[in-house]
Design a protein around this motif. Structure first.
Motif, mmCIF file in Angstrom:
data_model
loop_
_atom_site.group_PDB
_atom_site.id
_atom_site.type_symbol
_atom_site.label_atom_id
_atom_site.label_comp_id
_atom_site.label_asym_id
_atom_site.label_seq_id
_atom_site.Cartn_x
_atom_site.Cartn_y
_atom_site.Cartn_z
ATOM 1 N N PHE A 25 0.898 -0.987 0.110
ATOM 2 C CA PHE A 25 -0.004 -0.049 -0.071
ATOM 3 C C PHE A 25 0.784 1.160 0.060
ATOM 4 O O PHE A 25 0.537 2.263 -0.569
ATOM 5 C CB PHE A 25 -0.851 0.062 1.065
ATOM 6 C CG PHE A 25 -2.010 -0.975 1.003
ATOM 7 C CD1 PHE A 25 -2.808 -1.121 -0.174
ATOM 8 C CD2 PHE A 25 -2.508 -1.788 2.279
ATOM 9 C CE1 PHE A 25 -3.714 -2.104 -0.363
ATOM 10 C CE2 PHE A 25 -3.453 -2.676 2.127
ATOM 11 C CZ PHE A 25 -4.057 -2.697 0.797
ATOM 12 N N VAL A 26 1.824 1.214 0.621
ATOM 13 C CA VAL A 26 2.907 2.440 0.825
ATOM 14 C C VAL A 26 3.420 2.752 -0.567
ATOM 15 O O VAL A 26 3.639 3.854 -1.042
ATOM 16 C CB VAL A 26 3.941 2.241 2.016
ATOM 17 C CG1 VAL A 26 4.949 3.354 1.870
ATOM 18 C CG2 VAL A 26 3.082 2.482 3.331
ATOM 19 N N SER A 27 4.094 1.664 -1.041
ATOM 20 C CA SER A 27 4.504 1.749 -2.503
ATOM 21 C C SER A 27 3.594 2.129 -3.412
ATOM 22 O O SER A 27 3.977 3.067 -4.608
ATOM 23 C CB SER A 27 5.421 0.646 -2.810
ATOM 24 O OG SER A 27 4.393 -0.595 -3.063
ATOM 25 N N ILE A 28 2.328 1.658 -3.577
ATOM 26 C CA ILE A 28 1.463 2.123 -4.439
ATOM 27 C C ILE A 28 1.202 3.777 -4.092
ATOM 28 O O ILE A 28 1.103 4.450 -5.107
ATOM 29 C CB ILE A 28 0.160 1.229 -4.237
ATOM 30 C CG1 ILE A 28 0.613 -0.124 -5.052
ATOM 31 C CG2 ILE A 28 -0.981 1.977 -5.184
ATOM 32 C CD1 ILE A 28 -0.652 -1.164 -4.974
ATOM 33 N N ALA A 29 0.852 3.922 -3.042
ATOM 34 C CA ALA A 29 0.510 5.659 -2.704
ATOM 35 C C ALA A 29 1.750 6.313 -3.262
ATOM 36 O O ALA A 29 1.629 7.527 -3.658
ATOM 37 C CB ALA A 29 0.484 5.580 -1.171
ATOM 38 N N ASN A 30 3.047 5.979 -2.708
ATOM 39 C CA ASN A 30 4.241 6.676 -3.255
ATOM 40 C C ASN A 30 4.213 6.788 -4.872
ATOM 41 O O ASN A 30 4.555 7.994 -5.392
ATOM 42 C CB ASN A 30 5.521 6.193 -2.635
ATOM 43 C CG ASN A 30 6.674 6.914 -2.990
ATOM 44 O OD1 ASN A 30 6.476 8.026 -3.069
ATOM 45 N ND2 ASN A 30 7.929 6.046 -3.115
ATOM 46 N N MET A 31 3.948 5.729 -5.606
ATOM 47 C CA MET A 31 3.789 6.060 -7.030
ATOM 48 C C MET A 31 2.983 6.994 -7.461
ATOM 49 O O MET A 31 2.950 7.662 -8.436
ATOM 50 C CB MET A 31 3.548 4.621 -7.753
ATOM 51 C CG MET A 31 4.900 3.796 -7.665
ATOM 52 S SD MET A 31 4.747 2.223 -8.398
ATOM 53 C CE MET A 31 2.929 1.544 -8.439
ATOM 54 N N ILE A 32 1.691 6.811 -6.720
ATOM 55 C CA ILE A 32 0.387 7.861 -7.285
ATOM 56 C C ILE A 32 0.963 9.159 -6.817
ATOM 57 O O ILE A 32 0.797 10.136 -7.787
ATOM 58 C CB ILE A 32 -0.754 7.258 -6.642
ATOM 59 C CG1 ILE A 32 -1.383 6.115 -6.987
ATOM 60 C CG2 ILE A 32 -1.837 8.592 -6.682
ATOM 61 C CD1 ILE A 32 -2.104 5.334 -6.208
ATOM 62 N N LEU A 33 1.526 9.327 -5.737
ATOM 63 C CA LEU A 33 2.048 10.723 -5.296
ATOM 64 C C LEU A 33 3.120 11.325 -6.372
ATOM 65 O O LEU A 33 3.210 12.483 -6.691
ATOM 66 C CB LEU A 33 2.331 10.981 -3.984
ATOM 67 C CG LEU A 33 1.260 10.661 -2.942
ATOM 68 C CD1 LEU A 33 1.935 10.623 -1.523
ATOM 69 C CD2 LEU A 33 0.245 11.765 -3.085
ATOM 70 N N ASP A 34 3.998 10.325 -6.759
ATOM 71 C CA ASP A 34 5.246 10.909 -7.562
ATOM 72 C C ASP A 34 4.654 11.275 -8.979
ATOM 73 O O ASP A 34 4.862 12.082 -9.709
ATOM 74 C CB ASP A 34 6.188 9.732 -7.969
ATOM 75 C CG ASP A 34 7.194 9.629 -6.779
ATOM 76 O OD1 ASP A 34 7.186 10.617 -5.721
ATOM 77 O OD2 ASP A 34 7.904 8.554 -6.428
ATOM 78 N N ARG A 35 3.631 10.290 -9.497
ATOM 79 C CA ARG A 35 2.873 10.758 -10.788
ATOM 80 C C ARG A 35 2.289 12.002 -10.807
ATOM 81 O O ARG A 35 2.513 12.877 -11.695
ATOM 82 C CB ARG A 35 2.037 9.584 -11.182
ATOM 83 C CG ARG A 35 1.470 9.611 -12.523
ATOM 84 C CD ARG A 35 0.952 8.434 -13.029
ATOM 85 N NE ARG A 35 1.931 7.612 -13.369
ATOM 86 C CZ ARG A 35 1.725 6.363 -13.831
ATOM 87 N NH1 ARG A 35 0.389 5.859 -13.974
ATOM 88 N NH2 ARG A 35 2.808 5.520 -14.071
ATOM 89 N N ALA A 36 1.592 12.309 -9.685
ATOM 90 C CA ALA A 36 0.416 13.539 -9.559
ATOM 91 C C ALA A 36 1.659 14.831 -9.497
ATOM 92 O O ALA A 36 1.389 15.635 -10.035
ATOM 93 C CB ALA A 36 -0.026 13.326 -8.334
ATOM 94 N N ASP A 37 2.761 14.594 -8.959
ATOM 95 C CA ASP A 37 3.745 15.863 -8.489
ATOM 96 C C ASP A 37 4.506 16.005 -9.910
ATOM 97 O O ASP A 37 4.538 17.191 -10.337
ATOM 98 C CB ASP A 37 4.780 15.398 -7.457
ATOM 99 C CG ASP A 37 5.681 16.583 -7.330
ATOM 100 O OD1 ASP A 37 5.131 17.627 -7.045
ATOM 101 O OD2 ASP A 37 6.891 16.108 -7.268
ATOM 102 N N SER A 38 4.741 15.021 -10.541
ATOM 103 C CA SER A 38 5.353 15.258 -12.020
ATOM 104 C C SER A 38 4.302 15.875 -12.892
ATOM 105 O O SER A 38 4.726 16.496 -14.006
ATOM 106 C CB SER A 38 5.877 13.897 -12.380
ATOM 107 O OG SER A 38 5.037 12.867 -12.718
ATOM 108 N N ASN A 39 3.125 15.646 -12.688
ATOM 109 C CA ASN A 39 2.129 16.126 -13.683
ATOM 110 C C ASN A 39 1.864 17.496 -13.310
ATOM 111 O O ASN A 39 1.402 18.331 -14.268
ATOM 112 C CB ASN A 39 0.792 15.427 -13.663
ATOM 113 C CG ASN A 39 0.796 14.088 -14.334
ATOM 114 O OD1 ASN A 39 1.732 13.923 -15.133
ATOM 115 N ND2 ASN A 39 -0.134 13.089 -13.950
ATOM 116 N N MET A 40 2.042 18.049 -11.887
ATOM 117 C CA MET A 40 1.788 19.259 -11.637
ATOM 118 C C MET A 40 2.936 20.500 -11.788
ATOM 119 O O MET A 40 2.841 21.658 -11.864
ATOM 120 C CB MET A 40 1.733 19.267 -10.052
ATOM 121 C CG MET A 40 0.271 18.646 -9.792
ATOM 122 S SD MET A 40 -1.064 19.654 -10.292
ATOM 123 C CE MET A 40 -1.096 21.151 -9.540
#
Length: 85
Positions: A25-40
């Motif tokens: 769960f932590v690794s999935i959340a980290n991937m989601i946040l990284d992707r959202a940060d790179s899009n912003m």
């Protein structure tokens, strides 16, 4: 009734399964946040560089809305102004 050795093994298996689930769960959340940060990042960079006057925006959102005066609005601070003689 289960023997103490089987009970201990079962507890270890459940603990390890829980640990793996939390790490997943932590690794999935980290991937989601990284992707959202790179899009912003491109959006934020374009708003800073798209200003027509070429100046960087100040960190005074209330002054930009006209609610409070800007720090740069006065030419001289009041402490530097001379009193009339």
């Amino acid at each position: 009734m289960a023997r103490p050795a089987q009970s201990a093994v079962q507890r270890i298996q459940v603990g390890l399964l829980g640990l793996v689930a939390v790490l997943l769960f932590v690794s999935i959340a980290n991937m989601i946040l990284d992707r959202a940060d790179s899009n912003m990042k491109p959006t934020q960079a374009s708003t800073v560089t798209d200003r027509k006057d070429g100046k960087q925006p100040k960190d005074e959102p209330l002054a930009e809305l006209g609610v409070t005066p800007s720090v740069g609005a006065e030419e001289e601070p009041k402490s530097k102004q001379r009193a009339p003689n």
